[in-house]
Write a protein that holds these residues in place. Structure first.
Motif, PDB file in Angstrom:
ATOM      1  N   PRO A 115      79.689  -4.410  57.815  1.00  0.00           N
ATOM      2  CA  PRO A 115      79.086  -4.818  59.023  1.00  0.00           C
ATOM      3  C   PRO A 115      79.718  -3.890  60.384  1.00  0.00           C
ATOM      4  O   PRO A 115      80.870  -3.540  60.246  1.00  0.00           O
ATOM      5  N   TYR A 116      79.046  -3.738  61.228  1.00  0.00           N
ATOM      6  CA  TYR A 116      79.512  -3.264  62.281  1.00  0.00           C
ATOM      7  C   TYR A 116      78.789  -3.528  63.575  1.00  0.00           C
ATOM      8  O   TYR A 116      77.760  -4.094  63.562  1.00  0.00           O
ATOM      9  N   ASN A 117      79.172  -3.124  64.728  1.00  0.00           N
ATOM     10  CA  ASN A 117      78.958  -3.497  66.068  1.00  0.00           C
ATOM     11  C   ASN A 117      77.807  -2.449  66.494  1.00  0.00           C
ATOM     12  O   ASN A 117      78.208  -1.369  66.766  1.00  0.00           O
ATOM     13  N   LYS A 118      76.555  -2.904  66.517  1.00  0.00           N
ATOM     14  CA  LYS A 118      75.339  -1.798  66.885  1.00  0.00           C
ATOM     15  C   LYS A 118      75.460  -1.127  67.922  1.00  0.00           C
ATOM     16  O   LYS A 118      75.053   0.065  68.117  1.00  0.00           O
ATOM     17  N   SER A 119      76.287  -1.641  68.983  1.00  0.00           N
ATOM     18  CA  SER A 119      76.547  -0.917  70.370  1.00  0.00           C
ATOM     19  C   SER A 119      77.573   0.284  70.284  1.00  0.00           C
ATOM     20  O   SER A 119      77.487   1.129  71.088  1.00  0.00           O
ATOM     21  N   LEU A 120      78.255   0.407  68.872  1.00  0.00           N
ATOM     22  CA  LEU A 120      78.944   1.670  68.606  1.00  0.00           C
ATOM     23  C   LEU A 120      78.154   2.521  68.000  1.00  0.00           C
ATOM     24  O   LEU A 120      78.792   3.944  68.026  1.00  0.00           O
ATOM     25  N   LYS A 121      76.976   2.560  67.797  1.00  0.00           N
ATOM     26  CA  LYS A 121      76.146   3.442  67.072  1.00  0.00           C
ATOM     27  C   LYS A 121      76.110   5.140  67.940  1.00  0.00           C
ATOM     28  O   LYS A 121      76.288   6.063  67.552  1.00  0.00           O
ATOM     29  N   PRO A 143      81.334   3.608  62.149  1.00  0.00           N
ATOM     30  CA  PRO A 143      81.488   2.392  62.987  1.00  0.00           C
ATOM     31  C   PRO A 143      81.810   1.316  61.791  1.00  0.00           C
ATOM     32  O   PRO A 143      81.001   1.313  60.937  1.00  0.00           O
ATOM     33  N   LEU A 162      82.831  -2.870  61.835  1.00  0.00           N
ATOM     34  CA  LEU A 162      83.176  -4.091  62.701  1.00  0.00           C
ATOM     35  C   LEU A 162      83.248  -3.470  64.183  1.00  0.00           C
ATOM     36  O   LEU A 162      82.245  -3.042  64.838  1.00  0.00           O
ATOM     37  N   ASN A 163      84.296  -3.646  64.904  1.00  0.00           N
ATOM     38  CA  ASN A 163      84.174  -3.286  66.341  1.00  0.00           C
ATOM     39  C   ASN A 163      84.920  -2.052  66.466  1.00  0.00           C
ATOM     40  O   ASN A 163      85.624  -1.788  67.469  1.00  0.00           O
ATOM     41  N   ASP A 166      94.873  -4.482  67.354  1.00  0.00           N
ATOM     42  CA  ASP A 166      93.731  -4.674  66.818  1.00  0.00           C
ATOM     43  C   ASP A 166      93.563  -3.632  65.768  1.00  0.00           C
ATOM     44  O   ASP A 166      93.000  -3.692  64.708  1.00  0.00           O
TER      45      ASP A 166
END
Length: 84
Positions: free
Chosen positions: A3-9, A45, A47-48, A73
């Motif tokens: 899983p990953y934060n899609k805003s990091l793409k 990416p 997670l965050n 983190d």
């Protein structure tokens, strides 16, 4: 797939275009399954976070540079990947 934060793409794509010298050197040795036939991904990416290199088969994250990984983190991410 992790899983990953899609805003990091988009930032991940930008990092792939602007790798440090150390990252470029290592990528030349990791790409195209040159090491034990393992597939590595660069600026992946998870997670965050965006990790420099990731191999899902080996559950391995490689970070080439940066003191940013010695934060709460960063340490949490290392512990998370170890549990995978």
């Amino acid at each position: 797939m992790q899983p990953y934060n899609k805003s990091l793409k988009l930032p991940s794509r930008n990092l792939r275009s602007n790798m440090t010298d150390a990252e470029q050197w290592l990528w030349q040795r990791l790409r195209r399954k040159q090491i034990l036939g393992l597939q590595f991904y660069r600026q992946k990416p998870i997670l965050n976070f965006i990790v420099d290199f990731y191999c899902s088969a080996a559950k391995l994250v490689i970070e080439c540079d940066g003191r940013q990984h010695y934060t709460e983190d960063g340490i949490w991410l290392i512990k998370f990947v170890i549990k995978l």
